[in-house]
Design a protein around this motif. Sequence first.
Motif, short mmCIF file in Angstrom:
data_model
loop_
_atom_site.label_atom_id
_atom_site.label_comp_id
_atom_site.label_asym_id
_atom_site.label_seq_id
_atom_site.Cartn_x
_atom_site.Cartn_y
_atom_site.Cartn_z
N LEU A 117 40.11 56.72 8.40
CA LEU A 117 39.19 55.72 8.95
C LEU A 117 39.75 55.08 10.21
CD1 LEU A 117 37.97 53.91 5.70
CD2 LEU A 117 36.74 55.61 7.05
N ARG A 119 41.50 56.60 12.34
CA ARG A 119 41.66 57.69 13.30
C ARG A 119 43.13 58.06 13.51
NH1 ARG A 119 37.32 58.40 16.69
NH2 ARG A 119 38.41 60.30 17.31
N PHE A 261 39.38 51.26 2.38
CA PHE A 261 38.41 50.95 3.44
C PHE A 261 38.59 49.51 3.94
CE2 PHE A 261 34.33 49.01 4.54
CZ PHE A 261 33.93 49.80 5.62
N ALA A 264 41.84 49.19 5.95
CA ALA A 264 41.74 49.79 7.28
C ALA A 264 40.96 48.89 8.23
CB ALA A 264 41.09 51.17 7.19
#
Length: 286
Positions: A117, A119, A261, A264
């Motif tokens: 997430l 990158r 999630f 991040a």
Amino acid sequence: MTKEVEAVHEQAAEYSRKDYTDPPPAPLIDFEELTKWSLYRAVIADFIATLLFLYITVLIVIGYNIKPMLKPASVCGGVGLLGIAWAFGGMIFVLVYCTAGISGGHINPAVTFGLFLARKVSLIRAVLYMVAQCLGAICGVGFVKAFQSAYYNRYGGGVNVMAPGHTKGVGLAAEIIGTFVLVYVVFSATDPKRSARDSHVPVLAPLPIGFAVFMVHLATIPITGTGINPARSFGAAVIFNGDKAWDEHWIFWVGPFIGAFIAAVYHQYILRAGAIKALGSFRSNA
């Protein structure tokens, strides 16, 4: 006077320059990566690391469950819940230290998902890592069952299930918060900004990550047995293959992925001001 002003501006510009370098974001899909040996070497490293992680930790959990059934004179007290927490945290410290330079030492689909997430890894690498982690976990628990066949099924097989007296909602919340702590520490410990500005304080990244796993286990073993790693829960559930393990198994995937999630987003877009940078870039291009 003009020279003094220019000198001040130059000095301010110098201080405003970043003293660290963020790596460029990983491409979403990079098919060229499939032609590189470094990818497959990293996948193998995460597979072996997850295998070893499950083999050692599940053996310790089964040994702890066997202890009360044996005569006190034949054992030395056992490791206890504190020892189990140390085993999980210690193994993560050791294995992340060994594999960080090869695969990044993920050993956990939730960690891989969080880094994807942000990158930090491509979609192809993330998917291959998760598959390798799950296969490694299955093999690791399979070795435990092969070597401890007399005790494996009898003492739970190291499966994550809800403890009596706790609802599934409580278990889900515990997994979300526990994984948030872990993934947040992973981001913080590997942050290039921190590495550059705190270089006078040598920080070994696997150490805080291992301690995070240790502390989360202390808090959540009495609730869910502590998952915070879908591969760990999946490997044990596949080999044990009990009804209750599968009935509650979704908790150990949904919780960790939600926690990863949130971690991040929190680290990348709040602490590192990623949203503000993106907005500024948008305005400058308008």
